[in-house]
Design a protein around this motif. Sequence first.
Motif, PDB file in Angstrom:
ATOM      1  N   GLU A 110     109.291  82.376   3.677  1.00 29.80           N
ATOM      2  CA  GLU A 110     110.574  82.330   2.974  1.00 29.80           C
ATOM      3  C   GLU A 110     111.283  80.987   3.171  1.00 29.80           C
ATOM      4  N   THR A 111     110.483  79.910   3.164  1.00 30.31           N
ATOM      5  CA  THR A 111     111.009  78.547   3.184  1.00 30.31           C
ATOM      6  C   THR A 111     110.360  77.779   2.049  1.00 30.31           C
ATOM      7  N   ASP A 112     110.827  76.550   1.819  1.00 27.83           N
ATOM      8  CA  ASP A 112     110.270  75.738   0.738  1.00 27.83           C
ATOM      9  C   ASP A 112     108.864  75.254   1.049  1.00 27.83           C
ATOM     10  N   ASP A 113     108.597  75.016   2.320  1.00 27.80           N
ATOM     11  CA  ASP A 113     107.267  74.569   2.739  1.00 27.80           C
ATOM     12  C   ASP A 113     107.029  75.047   4.161  1.00 27.80           C
ATOM     13  N   ILE A 114     105.837  74.786   4.661  1.00 27.76           N
ATOM     14  CA  ILE A 114     105.443  75.256   5.991  1.00 27.76           C
ATOM     15  C   ILE A 114     104.788  74.139   6.784  1.00 27.76           C
ATOM     16  N   ILE A 115     104.812  74.304   8.083  1.00 31.47           N
ATOM     17  CA  ILE A 115     104.032  73.472   9.006  1.00 31.47           C
ATOM     18  C   ILE A 115     103.048  74.413   9.675  1.00 31.47           C
ATOM     19  N   ILE A 116     101.775  74.147   9.452  1.00 32.62           N
ATOM     20  CA  ILE A 116     100.734  75.091   9.860  1.00 32.62           C
ATOM     21  C   ILE A 116     100.273  74.802  11.282  1.00 32.62           C
ATOM     22  N   VAL A 117     100.292  75.840  12.099  1.00 31.11           N
ATOM     23  CA  VAL A 117      99.817  75.763  13.478  1.00 31.11           C
ATOM     24  C   VAL A 117      98.496  76.525  13.554  1.00 31.11           C
ATOM     25  N   LYS A 118      97.436  75.825  13.947  1.00 29.71           N
ATOM     26  CA  LYS A 118      96.114  76.442  14.028  1.00 29.71           C
ATOM     27  C   LYS A 118      95.560  76.266  15.438  1.00 29.71           C
ATOM     28  N   ASN A 119      95.186  77.379  16.038  1.00 24.22           N
ATOM     29  CA  ASN A 119      94.663  77.361  17.407  1.00 24.22           C
ATOM     30  C   ASN A 119      95.599  76.635  18.364  1.00 24.22           C
ATOM     31  N   GLY A 120      96.898  76.800  18.124  1.00 25.33           N
ATOM     32  CA  GLY A 120      97.893  76.239  19.026  1.00 25.33           C
ATOM     33  C   GLY A 120      98.291  74.811  18.736  1.00 25.33           C
ATOM     34  N   TRP A 121      97.711  74.188  17.701  1.00 23.81           N
ATOM     35  CA  TRP A 121      97.982  72.780  17.409  1.00 23.81           C
ATOM     36  C   TRP A 121      98.682  72.628  16.060  1.00 23.81           C
ATOM     37  N   ILE A 122      99.629  71.725  15.996  1.00 21.75           N
ATOM     38  CA  ILE A 122     100.248  71.353  14.726  1.00 21.75           C
ATOM     39  C   ILE A 122      99.194  70.677  13.850  1.00 21.75           C
ATOM     40  N   THR A 123      99.140  71.058  12.561  1.00 21.56           N
ATOM     41  CA  THR A 123      98.138  70.475  11.661  1.00 21.56           C
ATOM     42  C   THR A 123      98.825  69.724  10.516  1.00 21.56           C
ATOM     43  N   ASP A 124      99.085  70.407   9.415  1.00 20.50           N
ATOM     44  CA  ASP A 124      99.613  69.795   8.192  1.00 20.50           C
ATOM     45  C   ASP A 124     100.711  70.661   7.600  1.00 20.50           C
ATOM     46  N   SER A 125     101.352  70.141   6.554  1.00 24.25           N
ATOM     47  CA  SER A 125     102.169  70.989   5.696  1.00 24.25           C
ATOM     48  C   SER A 125     101.249  71.596   4.641  1.00 24.25           C
ATOM     49  N   SER A 126     101.809  72.244   3.639  1.00 22.74           N
ATOM     50  CA  SER A 126     100.967  72.883   2.625  1.00 22.74           C
ATOM     51  C   SER A 126     100.296  71.877   1.708  1.00 22.74           C
ATOM     52  N   TYR A 127     100.862  70.660   1.614  1.00 21.41           N
ATOM     53  CA  TYR A 127     100.306  69.701   0.656  1.00 21.41           C
ATOM     54  C   TYR A 127     100.236  68.268   1.177  1.00 21.41           C
ATOM     55  N   ALA A 128     100.519  68.078   2.450  1.00 17.34           N
ATOM     56  CA  ALA A 128     100.559  66.712   2.974  1.00 17.34           C
ATOM     57  C   ALA A 128     100.265  66.689   4.464  1.00 17.34           C
ATOM     58  N   ASN A 129      99.831  65.513   4.919  1.00 18.35           N
ATOM     59  CA  ASN A 129      99.736  65.270   6.352  1.00 18.35           C
ATOM     60  C   ASN A 129     101.135  64.997   6.904  1.00 18.35           C
ATOM     61  N   LEU A 130     101.294  65.214   8.192  1.00 19.89           N
ATOM     62  CA  LEU A 130     102.593  65.110   8.841  1.00 19.89           C
ATOM     63  C   LEU A 130     102.685  63.858   9.698  1.00 19.89           C
ATOM     64  N   LEU A 131     103.900  63.302   9.758  1.00 21.59           N
ATOM     65  CA  LEU A 131     104.231  62.253  10.714  1.00 21.59           C
ATOM     66  C   LEU A 131     105.505  62.672  11.432  1.00 21.59           C
ATOM     67  N   PHE A 132     105.546  62.393  12.740  1.00 21.24           N
ATOM     68  CA  PHE A 132     106.742  62.657  13.539  1.00 21.24           C
ATOM     69  C   PHE A 132     107.131  61.370  14.256  1.00 21.24           C
ATOM     70  N   ARG A 133     108.437  61.090  14.315  1.00 22.70           N
ATOM     71  CA  ARG A 133     108.910  59.834  14.911  1.00 22.70           C
ATOM     72  C   ARG A 133     109.485  60.052  16.297  1.00 22.70           C
ATOM     73  N   THR A 134     109.129  59.132  17.182  1.00 19.93           N
ATOM     74  CA  THR A 134     109.732  59.072  18.503  1.00 19.93           C
ATOM     75  C   THR A 134     109.764  57.616  18.944  1.00 19.93           C
ATOM     76  N   ASP A 135     110.942  57.130  19.353  1.00 18.83           N
ATOM     77  CA  ASP A 135     111.089  55.744  19.821  1.00 18.83           C
ATOM     78  C   ASP A 135     110.490  54.745  18.840  1.00 18.83           C
ATOM     79  N   ASP A 136     110.765  54.939  17.559  1.00 19.26           N
ATOM     80  CA  ASP A 136     110.287  54.045  16.494  1.00 19.26           C
ATOM     81  C   ASP A 136     108.768  54.040  16.329  1.00 19.26           C
ATOM     82  N   ARG A 137     108.096  54.998  16.916  1.00 14.85           N
ATOM     83  CA  ARG A 137     106.654  55.186  16.694  1.00 14.85           C
ATOM     84  C   ARG A 137     106.469  56.414  15.814  1.00 14.85           C
ATOM     85  N   TRP A 138     105.585  56.305  14.836  1.00 17.01           N
ATOM     86  CA  TRP A 138     105.256  57.443  13.987  1.00 17.01           C
ATOM     87  C   TRP A 138     103.916  58.006  14.424  1.00 17.01           C
ATOM     88  N   ILE A 139     103.914  59.282  14.770  1.00 22.00           N
ATOM     89  CA  ILE A 139     102.731  59.960  15.311  1.00 22.00           C
ATOM     90  C   ILE A 139     102.254  61.003  14.308  1.00 22.00           C
TER      91      ILE A 139
END
Length: 199
Positions: A110-139
């Motif tokens: 019941e959201t616009d998109d999802i972040i899929i967790v598989k076997n305990g690990w963050i993977t992708d959204s429904s249509y894209a790869n993910l990036l997360f920022r910390t200290d000006d680094r994109w992971i």
Amino acid sequence: MYQFIETISVKEGQIQHLADHQERMDRTILHFFDSRSTPDLNSVLSVPAHARQGWIKCRVVYDHDVQEITWTPYQVKKPASFALVHTNDLDYSYKYTDRKIFSELISQAETDDIIIVKNGWITDSSYANLLFRTDDRWITPAHPLLPGTQRSRLLQSGVIEEEPIKPSDLQQFDRLKLINALLDMENGPEWSMDVIKNL
């Protein structure tokens, strides 16, 4: 019979990064159809007159051969909400046309998109790869469902880094960005982490 897609960015009539899409298509056809005879996208794709201006999404549907090509104007969509969804059975290591499972998971969340967790690990959204920022680094997560062509280029160029990410690790990041074949670092939509409703 399985069918697959390549979604290719076309800007002002110029097809972008075609070699990366050709490589993935070759690899897919070899795996599923045991064939080294694959269509040459450079020969198959001829940008029609209506697709020579602006930003166009070229969608190629194929099995052992190209079955359909469509050219449509592309607009960046920006989902307003995400949810973490846990599923260990989802396999999208190849770019299948059948994406019904993603629609079902979004409907359940019941959201616009999802972040899929598989076997305990963050993977992708429904249509894209993910990036997360910390200290000006994109992971980007080290366990994507589908390692996209844009993701591969950004990793090779050193613009982004790859690390295993668990849901509990998300607290250390301050921004979320989506990338795929059409969405690069400049065009990929970006949010603060509070867009994830069950973080």
